[in-house]
Design an enzyme around this catalytic site. Structure first.
Site, mmCIF file in Angstrom:
data_model
loop_
_atom_site.group_PDB
_atom_site.id
_atom_site.type_symbol
_atom_site.label_atom_id
_atom_site.label_comp_id
_atom_site.label_asym_id
_atom_site.label_seq_id
_atom_site.Cartn_x
_atom_site.Cartn_y
_atom_site.Cartn_z
ATOM 1 N N ASP A 93 -8.930 5.976 -1.541
ATOM 2 C CA ASP A 93 -7.766 6.603 -2.189
ATOM 3 C C ASP A 93 -8.280 7.420 -3.377
ATOM 4 O O ASP A 93 -9.493 7.578 -3.564
ATOM 5 C CB ASP A 93 -6.741 5.545 -2.611
ATOM 6 C CG ASP A 93 -7.249 4.686 -3.762
ATOM 7 O OD1 ASP A 93 -8.468 4.735 -4.050
ATOM 8 O OD2 ASP A 93 -6.437 3.987 -4.384
ATOM 9 N N GLU A 147 0.819 -1.213 0.000
ATOM 10 C CA GLU A 147 0.000 0.000 0.000
ATOM 11 C C GLU A 147 0.854 1.265 0.000
ATOM 12 O O GLU A 147 0.546 2.232 -0.684
ATOM 13 C CB GLU A 147 -0.942 0.009 1.208
ATOM 14 C CG GLU A 147 -2.075 -0.981 1.095
ATOM 15 C CD GLU A 147 -2.952 -0.744 -0.123
ATOM 16 O OE1 GLU A 147 -3.019 0.399 -0.605
ATOM 17 O OE2 GLU A 147 -3.549 -1.716 -0.615
ATOM 18 N N TYR A 166 -6.029 6.458 4.812
ATOM 19 C CA TYR A 166 -6.180 5.495 3.722
ATOM 20 C C TYR A 166 -5.379 4.215 3.990
ATOM 21 O O TYR A 166 -5.905 3.105 3.919
ATOM 22 C CB TYR A 166 -5.752 6.105 2.362
ATOM 23 C CG TYR A 166 -5.559 4.998 1.371
ATOM 24 C CD1 TYR A 166 -6.658 4.350 0.837
ATOM 25 C CD2 TYR A 166 -4.282 4.521 1.058
ATOM 26 C CE1 TYR A 166 -6.509 3.263 0.003
ATOM 27 C CE2 TYR A 166 -4.113 3.436 0.233
ATOM 28 C CZ TYR A 166 -5.234 2.805 -0.298
ATOM 29 O OH TYR A 166 -5.076 1.718 -1.107
#
Ligand code: SF4
Length: 325
Positions: free
Chosen positions: A130, A34, A112
């Site tokens: 996102d 991520e 996020y």
């Protein structure tokens, strides 16, 4: 579950790109993927994901490494703050906590990323919003300028019952990354085409954010000494990395005088940072000092570009070996 949600999940099962972190549930690995994906193209992120995990397979291994080593492995992926944050985080906890609320408290973990890790690795029902999800939802529900809070509440309310929230979040992101593209959304083949309120004018949703600032002019001074290039430790966003002196053009005479050199132009380099666009004039000079081999230090992408522009000067002097391509 509503029809559009079923359609999205069915599409995702068939069309998800086979990326190295697909199906991964290990929280550390999910976190690395991520963080890499935040500002790096997916192909490049996949490359760095493998490289990074090969060298630092666990949070412990990352904590045990020096920051300089971490930055060297990260080199080329850009946005070095991310690597620095990961490293700091690894040193602050033994393992990643299994909830959004606790993850959110860790240094450098934004909403996020915390939501992505909590939902994908721990199955928590929390929406990860996102840029891709923001775009898909804005178009799907025809919202021109949704506020962050509003968008998060909308996304949270859409999490379907009985579905792995990590899969759901990734399905929305994948649609945004491959079909509901920023400039030319592929509405003709979109699984949500029949449900989308914004598809007549997708360009309106979400309304563009503020425009790029004007290009900023800077000078990079490559000083070639007896053993290599003069490098300085960089500050600010590039903290922990190295580079040649970089400054506004009006400082050139003073800098040249300080080093006792007269430089000549070697070319220009364009580079985009998060909120700035740079036009850097690369100048070079032979210098009385020592210098060092720049390719042995962690360099930000901008400095790699600058040094490549200066390669003729470096090669001419023969003191600095050329880097691998
Ligand atoms: S129909 Fe078009 S605008 Fe709507 S979600 Fe699909 S790709 Fe995006």
């Amino acid at each position: 579950m509503e029809a559009w949600q079923k359609a999205l999940l069915a599409w995702y099962r068939e069309n998800a790109r086979p990326l190295p972190w697909r199906g991964e549930k290990d929280p550390y690995r999910v976190l690395v993927s991520e963080v890499l994906l935040q500002q790096t193209r997916v192909e490049q992120a996949a490359l760095y994901y493998r490289r990074f995990l090969e060298r630092f397979p666990t949070l412990k291994a990352l904590a045990a490494a020096s920051l300089e080593e971490v930055l060297r492995v990260w080199q080329g992926a850009g946005y070095y703050r991310r690597a620095e944050h990961l490293h700091r985080l690894a040193r602050s906890v033994e393992e990643l906590p299994p909830s959004f609320a606790e993850l959110r408290k860790l240094p450098g973990l934004g909403p996020y990323t915390a939501a992505a890790v909590a939902s994908i690795a721990f199955g928590e029902r929390v929406a990860a919003v996102d840029g891709n999800v923001r775009r898909v939802l804005s178009r799907l529900f025809a919202r021109e300028s949704p506020k962050e809070k509003e968008l998060f509440a909308l996304a949270q309310g859409l999490l379907p019952e009985g579905v792995d929230p990590g899969v759901w979040n990734q399905a929305l992101m994948e649609l945004g990354a491959t079909v509901c593209l920023p400039k030319r959304p592929r509405c003709g083949t979109c699984p949500l085409g029949a449900f989308c309120r914004g598809k007549e004018a997708p360009g309106r949703y979400p309304a563009p954010r503020k425009r790029w600032a004007k290009e900023e002019r800077l000078v990079a001074l490559v000083l070639l000494g007896r053993k290599g290039v003069h490098l300085e430790r960089l500050e600010g966003r590039f903290q922990g990395l190295y580079g040649v002196p970089l400054f506004p053009p009006e400082e050139l005479p003073g800098r040249e005088a300080a080093f006792g050199v007269r430089s000549r132009p070697l070319g220009e380099v364009r580079h985009a940072l998060t909120h700035r666009r740079l036009l850097v004039e690369v100048r070079g000079a032979l210098w009385e000092g020592e210098g060092e081999d720049p390719w042995r230090r962690p360099l930000p992408k901008l400095m790699e570009k600058v040094l490549r522009k200066a390669l003729p000067l470096l090669a001419h002097a023969g003191v600095v070996p050329l880097p691998d391509a």
